[in-house]
Motif scaffolding. Structure first.
Motif, PDB file in Angstrom:
ATOM      1  N   LEU A  62      31.251  35.574  40.059  1.00 47.76           N
ATOM      2  CA  LEU A  62      30.150  36.237  40.741  1.00 47.76           C
ATOM      3  C   LEU A  62      29.807  37.571  40.090  1.00 47.76           C
ATOM      4  O   LEU A  62      30.697  38.329  39.709  1.00 47.76           O
ATOM      5  CB  LEU A  62      30.554  36.455  42.204  1.00 47.76           C
ATOM      6  N   PRO A  74      33.263  42.519  40.369  1.00 45.18           N
ATOM      7  CA  PRO A  74      33.774  41.816  41.557  1.00 45.18           C
ATOM      8  C   PRO A  74      35.008  42.489  42.155  1.00 45.18           C
ATOM      9  O   PRO A  74      35.176  42.474  43.370  1.00 45.18           O
ATOM     10  CB  PRO A  74      34.110  40.412  41.060  1.00 45.18           C
ATOM     11  N   ASP A  75      35.864  43.063  41.332  1.00 41.19           N
ATOM     12  CA  ASP A  75      37.049  43.704  41.887  1.00 41.19           C
ATOM     13  C   ASP A  75      36.689  44.893  42.780  1.00 41.19           C
ATOM     14  O   ASP A  75      37.496  45.330  43.587  1.00 41.19           O
ATOM     15  CB  ASP A  75      38.001  44.147  40.769  1.00 41.19           C
ATOM     16  N   ILE A  78      34.239  42.551  46.048  1.00 42.72           N
ATOM     17  CA  ILE A  78      34.799  41.416  46.788  1.00 42.72           C
ATOM     18  C   ILE A  78      35.779  41.868  47.883  1.00 42.72           C
ATOM     19  O   ILE A  78      35.687  41.374  49.011  1.00 42.72           O
ATOM     20  CB  ILE A  78      35.356  40.343  45.838  1.00 42.72           C
ATOM     21  N   ILE A  87      31.999  37.946  52.852  1.00 42.29           N
ATOM     22  CA  ILE A  87      32.411  36.997  51.827  1.00 42.29           C
ATOM     23  C   ILE A  87      32.141  35.555  52.282  1.00 42.29           C
ATOM     24  O   ILE A  87      31.996  34.661  51.447  1.00 42.29           O
ATOM     25  CB  ILE A  87      33.915  37.169  51.457  1.00 42.29           C
ATOM     26  N   VAL A  94      27.751  30.925  46.718  1.00 38.13           N
ATOM     27  CA  VAL A  94      28.438  30.594  45.459  1.00 38.13           C
ATOM     28  C   VAL A  94      28.664  29.084  45.369  1.00 38.13           C
ATOM     29  O   VAL A  94      28.401  28.456  44.330  1.00 38.13           O
ATOM     30  CB  VAL A  94      29.782  31.358  45.344  1.00 38.13           C
ATOM     31  N   ASN A 120      35.897  30.116  42.928  1.00 36.49           N
ATOM     32  CA  ASN A 120      36.904  30.926  43.620  1.00 36.49           C
ATOM     33  C   ASN A 120      36.637  30.971  45.116  1.00 36.49           C
ATOM     34  O   ASN A 120      35.509  31.202  45.544  1.00 36.49           O
ATOM     35  CB  ASN A 120      36.869  32.361  43.080  1.00 36.49           C
ATOM     36  N   GLN A 125      37.459  32.788  53.844  1.00 32.94           N
ATOM     37  CA  GLN A 125      36.630  31.597  54.042  1.00 32.94           C
ATOM     38  C   GLN A 125      37.385  30.479  54.768  1.00 32.94           C
ATOM     39  O   GLN A 125      36.780  29.515  55.215  1.00 32.94           O
ATOM     40  CB  GLN A 125      36.093  31.087  52.697  1.00 32.94           C
ATOM     41  N   LYS A 206      46.412  36.262  33.837  1.00 32.80           N
ATOM     42  CA  LYS A 206      46.148  36.865  32.531  1.00 32.80           C
ATOM     43  C   LYS A 206      47.064  38.035  32.227  1.00 32.80           C
ATOM     44  O   LYS A 206      47.230  38.408  31.069  1.00 32.80           O
ATOM     45  CB  LYS A 206      44.685  37.262  32.400  1.00 32.80           C
ATOM     46  N   GLY A 240      42.853  34.523  30.408  1.00 33.05           N
ATOM     47  CA  GLY A 240      42.886  35.779  29.655  1.00 33.05           C
ATOM     48  C   GLY A 240      43.363  35.618  28.224  1.00 33.05           C
ATOM     49  O   GLY A 240      43.985  36.522  27.669  1.00 33.05           O
ATOM     50  N   VAL A 241      43.066  34.479  27.610  1.00 30.68           N
ATOM     51  CA  VAL A 241      43.469  34.265  26.211  1.00 30.68           C
ATOM     52  C   VAL A 241      42.455  34.966  25.297  1.00 30.68           C
ATOM     53  O   VAL A 241      41.276  34.629  25.285  1.00 30.68           O
ATOM     54  CB  VAL A 241      43.550  32.758  25.884  1.00 30.68           C
ATOM     55  N   GLY A 260      39.331  32.375  28.289  1.00 32.87           N
ATOM     56  CA  GLY A 260      39.475  33.757  27.843  1.00 32.87           C
ATOM     57  C   GLY A 260      38.434  34.117  26.810  1.00 32.87           C
ATOM     58  O   GLY A 260      37.670  33.263  26.350  1.00 32.87           O
ATOM     59  N   TRP A 261      38.422  35.383  26.459  1.00 35.74           N
ATOM     60  CA  TRP A 261      37.394  35.886  25.569  1.00 35.74           C
ATOM     61  C   TRP A 261      37.420  35.208  24.204  1.00 35.74           C
ATOM     62  O   TRP A 261      36.394  35.140  23.521  1.00 35.74           O
ATOM     63  CB  TRP A 261      37.531  37.413  25.427  1.00 35.74           C
TER      64      TRP A 261
HETATM   65  P1  C2E Z   1      39.824  35.470  38.551  1.00 36.04           P
HETATM   66  O1  C2E Z   1      39.350  34.357  39.407  1.00 36.04           O
HETATM   67  O2  C2E Z   1      41.253  35.475  38.175  1.00 36.04           O
HETATM   68  O3  C2E Z   1      38.882  35.436  37.279  1.00 36.04           O
HETATM   69  C1  C2E Z   1      39.299  35.757  35.995  1.00 36.04           C
HETATM   70  C2  C2E Z   1      38.891  37.151  35.617  1.00 36.04           C
HETATM   71  O4  C2E Z   1      39.375  37.421  34.303  1.00 36.04           O
HETATM   72  C3  C2E Z   1      37.380  37.375  35.543  1.00 36.04           C
HETATM   73  O5  C2E Z   1      37.122  38.701  35.952  1.00 36.04           O
HETATM   74  C4  C2E Z   1      37.097  37.187  34.062  1.00 36.04           C
HETATM   75  O6  C2E Z   1      35.903  37.811  33.638  1.00 36.04           O
HETATM   76  C5  C2E Z   1      38.310  37.852  33.468  1.00 36.04           C
HETATM   77  N1  C2E Z   1      38.606  37.390  32.097  1.00 36.04           N
HETATM   78  C6  C2E Z   1      38.340  36.183  31.586  1.00 36.04           C
HETATM   79  N2  C2E Z   1      38.808  36.067  30.319  1.00 36.04           N
HETATM   80  C7  C2E Z   1      39.400  37.251  30.023  1.00 36.04           C
HETATM   81  C8  C2E Z   1      40.078  37.750  28.851  1.00 36.04           C
HETATM   82  O7  C2E Z   1      40.239  37.080  27.833  1.00 36.04           O
HETATM   83  N3  C2E Z   1      40.587  39.007  28.940  1.00 36.04           N
HETATM   84  C9  C2E Z   1      40.450  39.781  30.055  1.00 36.04           C
HETATM   85  N4  C2E Z   1      40.965  41.010  30.032  1.00 36.04           N
HETATM   86  N5  C2E Z   1      39.800  39.337  31.169  1.00 36.04           N
HETATM   87  C10 C2E Z   1      39.290  38.089  31.158  1.00 36.04           C
HETATM   88  P2  C2E Z   1      35.910  39.068  36.900  1.00 36.04           P
HETATM   89  O8  C2E Z   1      34.734  38.194  36.594  1.00 36.04           O
HETATM   90  O9  C2E Z   1      35.753  40.543  36.850  1.00 36.04           O
HETATM   91  O10 C2E Z   1      36.425  38.630  38.346  1.00 36.04           O
HETATM   92  C11 C2E Z   1      37.509  39.288  38.926  1.00 36.04           C
HETATM   93  C12 C2E Z   1      38.001  38.537  40.141  1.00 36.04           C
HETATM   94  O11 C2E Z   1      37.016  38.553  41.179  1.00 36.04           O
HETATM   95  C13 C2E Z   1      38.271  37.065  39.898  1.00 36.04           C
HETATM   96  O12 C2E Z   1      39.520  36.894  39.272  1.00 36.04           O
HETATM   97  C14 C2E Z   1      38.239  36.527  41.307  1.00 36.04           C
HETATM   98  O13 C2E Z   1      39.464  36.751  41.955  1.00 36.04           O
HETATM   99  C15 C2E Z   1      37.176  37.380  41.951  1.00 36.04           C
HETATM  100  N6  C2E Z   1      35.909  36.624  41.991  1.00 36.04           N
HETATM  101  C16 C2E Z   1      34.958  36.459  41.040  1.00 36.04           C
HETATM  102  N7  C2E Z   1      33.962  35.668  41.473  1.00 36.04           N
HETATM  103  C17 C2E Z   1      34.295  35.298  42.745  1.00 36.04           C
HETATM  104  C18 C2E Z   1      33.669  34.487  43.751  1.00 36.04           C
HETATM  105  O14 C2E Z   1      32.622  33.857  43.559  1.00 36.04           O
HETATM  106  N8  C2E Z   1      34.323  34.380  44.953  1.00 36.04           N
HETATM  107  C19 C2E Z   1      35.507  35.007  45.214  1.00 36.04           C
HETATM  108  N9  C2E Z   1      36.076  34.867  46.408  1.00 36.04           N
HETATM  109  N10 C2E Z   1      36.131  35.765  44.279  1.00 36.04           N
HETATM  110  C20 C2E Z   1      35.534  35.915  43.070  1.00 36.04           C
END
Ligand code: C2E
Ligand code: MG
Ligand code: MG
Ligand code: MG
Length: 291
Positions: A62, A74-75, A78, A87, A94, A120, A125, A206, A240-241, A260-261
């Motif tokens: 999101l 999101p951190d 959310i 949410i 979503v 997610n 919910q 990650k 997080g790869v 991951g990136w």
């Molecule tokens: P998550 O579900 O564990 O999502 C993975 C997070 O790691 C994402 O952060 C993503 O952008 C980030 N990430 C992916 N690959 C890499 C990488 O190689 N290196 C690093 N350092 N980070 C990487 P994002 O998008 O900021 O989301 C953070 C958290 O917010 C998510 O963790 C999830 O818990 C929550 N979130 C995001 N979208 C939703 C949603 O639609 N609903 C709910 N309930 N939670 C959400």
């Protein structure tokens, strides 16, 4: 936050805390408008097979484009949306978006090679809310097949007895969706729940990837999670790869999937569609046009 709330009264009235409370209220008020005003976007991060990096799906993440603050991560929002209950409607939005996208992408794909989109879900919910019906409605509305969707939940949900997680998870599984544990390894490590609930996949958090190639203790944890996952017949996804070294280690340990990136950042739906299309190698080469 919870700790701050429990502190002494004089601290409660401190400038910084009231400022934070005000900031939070402002964010909450803005969140209430965000759905109606179309400020949310759902981005998609590729999930790939570690062997040849072919795309097997994506995680829906999101994004909130705030009219004045710009992109709010999101951190930041959310947890606020969870506290005030927003949410639930946001999560429904979503689900609808991601199911519609999954259906659109899969309709254009050859049979037998589906993309699976991960969504997610917040523990909130699962409380006082007919989540199974909401998910069923989202699938029906876009004729999305359940096998095109994976739902990500956290260990936090499974260990909180206030919700009816067990019944709801069984109901979701019965719809034909798969369930994954997100951020695995960072929670309470009460491993018993892995056999109690209908879980199909572990997503290794990650935070373990960072020093996987330099710290033997970190590498050991990841190796242990992979071994456990295999012996419980669970799918494994490394989150997080970022480097080829990390990917090589995971491949060597028998981890199947990664995100991951290194393989792609979260991107808007159209960009993800193009990303997938650019990587499909036609089984039969296009015929040469006669000169
Ligand atoms: P998550 O579900 O564990 O999502 C993975 C997070 O790691 C994402 O952060 C993503 O952008 C980030 N990430 C992916 N690959 C890499 C990488 O190689 N290196 C690093 N350092 N980070 C990487 P994002 O998008 O900021 O989301 C953070 C958290 O917010 C998510 O963790 C999830 O818990 C929550 N979130 C995001 N979208 C939703 C949603 O639609 N609903 C709910 N309930 N939670 C959400
Ligand atoms: Mg996730
Ligand atoms: Mg995660
Ligand atoms: Mg996370």
């Amino acid at each position: 936050e919870a700790k701050a709330r429990g502190r002494s009264r004089h601290e409660f009235h401190s400038e910084s805390l009231s400022e934070r409370a005000r900031e939070r209220l402002a964010l909450e008020a803005d969140l209430r408008r965000a759905i109606a005003e179309g400020q949310f976007e759902l981005h998609y991060q590729p999930k790939v097979g570690l062997g040849d990096a072919h795309i097997v799906g994506a995680e829906a993440l999101l994004r909130w484009k705030h009219p004045e603050r710009g992109m709010v991560p999101p951190d930041r929002f959310i947890p606020v949306a969870e506290d005030c209950g927003l949410i639930v409607p946001i999560g429904t939005w979503v689900l609808q978006q991601a199911c519609a996208a999954a259906a659109a992408w899969n309709r254009e794909r050859p049979a037998g090679d589906p993309l699976r989109i991960a969504i997610n879900l917040s523990p909130r919910q699962f409380m006082n809310h007919d989540l199974v019906q909401t998910v069923r409605d989202a699938l029906d509305a876009s004729a999305c097949r359940p096998e095109w969707i994976e739902l990500e939940i956290t260990e936090r949900l499974l260990l909180d007895e206030r919700n009816q997680a067990e019944d709801i998870l069984n109901g979701l599984r019965a719809l034909g969706l798969t369930l994954a544990i997100d951020d695995f390894g960072t929670g309470y490590s009460a491993l018993g729940y892995l056999t109690r609930y209908p879980i199909g996949t572990l997503k290794i958090d990650k935070s373990f990837m960072r020093d996987i190639t330099t710290r033997p203790d970190r590498a050991g944890i990841v190796r242990a999670i992979i071994l456990m996952g295999h012996s419980l017949k669970l799918g494994l996804v490394a989150e997080g790869v970022e480097t080829e070294e990390q990917a090589a280690f995971l491949r060597e340990q028998g981890c199947e999937l990664a995100q991951g990136w290194l393989y792609g950042r979260p991107m808007p739906p159209q960009a993800f569609g193009e990303h997938v299309a650019a990587r499909i190698t036609p089984a039969v080469p296009a015929p040469l046009l006669p000169a």
